[in-house]
Design a protein around this motif. Structure first.
Motif, PDB file in Angstrom:
ATOM      1  N   GLY A   9       0.820  -1.207   0.000  1.00 36.60           N
ATOM      2  CA  GLY A   9       0.000   0.000   0.000  1.00 36.60           C
ATOM      3  C   GLY A   9       0.850   1.252   0.000  1.00 36.60           C
ATOM      4  N   GLY A  10       0.188   2.383  -0.151  1.00 37.17           N
ATOM      5  CA  GLY A  10       0.912   3.641  -0.145  1.00 37.17           C
ATOM      6  C   GLY A  10       0.025   4.805  -0.493  1.00 37.17           C
ATOM      7  N   PHE A  11       0.690   5.960  -0.655  1.00 38.94           N
ATOM      8  CA  PHE A  11       0.000   7.204  -1.010  1.00 38.94           C
ATOM      9  C   PHE A  11       0.353   7.510  -2.452  1.00 38.94           C
ATOM     10  CE2 PHE A  11      -1.899  11.187   0.568  1.00 38.94           C
ATOM     11  CZ  PHE A  11      -1.657  12.016  -0.513  1.00 38.94           C
ATOM     12  N   VAL A  12      -0.682   7.563  -3.309  1.00 37.91           N
ATOM     13  CA  VAL A  12      -0.433   7.815  -4.730  1.00 37.91           C
ATOM     14  C   VAL A  12      -1.413   8.847  -5.250  1.00 37.91           C
ATOM     15  CG1 VAL A  12       0.525   5.517  -5.162  1.00 37.91           C
ATOM     16  CG2 VAL A  12      -1.930   5.922  -5.449  1.00 37.91           C
ATOM     17  N   GLN A  13      -1.077   9.402  -6.403  1.00 36.09           N
ATOM     18  CA  GLN A  13      -1.962  10.360  -7.066  1.00 36.09           C
ATOM     19  C   GLN A  13      -2.990   9.631  -7.931  1.00 36.09           C
ATOM     20  OE1 GLN A  13       0.589  13.101  -9.205  1.00 36.09           O
ATOM     21  NE2 GLN A  13       0.711  14.437  -7.421  1.00 36.09           N
ATOM     22  N   PRO A  14      -4.109  10.269  -8.212  1.00 34.08           N
ATOM     23  CA  PRO A  14      -5.086   9.660  -9.126  1.00 34.08           C
ATOM     24  C   PRO A  14      -4.444   9.268 -10.450  1.00 34.08           C
ATOM     25  CG  PRO A  14      -6.033  11.576  -8.051  1.00 34.08           C
ATOM     26  CD  PRO A  14      -4.579  11.555  -7.675  1.00 34.08           C
ATOM     27  N   GLY A  15      -4.837   8.111 -10.948  1.00 32.91           N
ATOM     28  CA  GLY A  15      -4.288   7.599 -12.193  1.00 32.91           C
ATOM     29  C   GLY A  15      -3.090   6.685 -12.018  1.00 32.91           C
TER      30      GLY A  15
END
Length: 118
Positions: A9-15
């Motif tokens: 898991g993690g923190f990502v931007q849309p797309g």
């Protein structure tokens, strides 16, 4: 003792894309169907995808069809979830689960957080 340990898991931007992994132990992984679920803040846990033991059957929740792919490696006792084209609605804690019960109980991992935000 059955153990399911999610990661990726993690923190990502849309797309963006992420690949979740679930390491399984304590049972005969190759003989059990497996599933991914998720729980968003303030919402109930929901089904995401499932895969049969020999990987001949998969099924997905409608909102992830065409974007997510569930897979497994029975030789490595690993379950995966490839997530593409992520949107903020995919933000949740993702859990892997053995389909059905083992020793009269259901088994879940501890979860891995996925956050999609710009």
């Amino acid at each position: 003792q059955v153990q399911l340990v999610e990661s990726g898991g993690g923190f990502v931007q849309p797309g963006a894309s992420l690949r979740l992994s679930c390491a399984a132990s304590g049972f005969t992984f190759a003989t059990r169907a497996m599933s991914w679920y998720r729980q968003a803040p303030g919402k109930e846990r929901e089904f995401v995808a499932t895969i049969s033991a020999p990987s001949t059957y998969t099924n997905y929740e409608d909102s992830v069809k065409g974007r997510f792919t569930i897979s497994r490696d029975n030789a490595k006792n690993m379950l995966y979830l490839q997530m593409n084209s992520l949107t903020p609605d995919d933000t949740a804690i993702y859990y892997c689960k053995v389909v059905g019960s083992i020793d009269s109980r259901e088994w879940w991992g501890q979860g891995t957080q996925v956050t999609v935000s710009s």
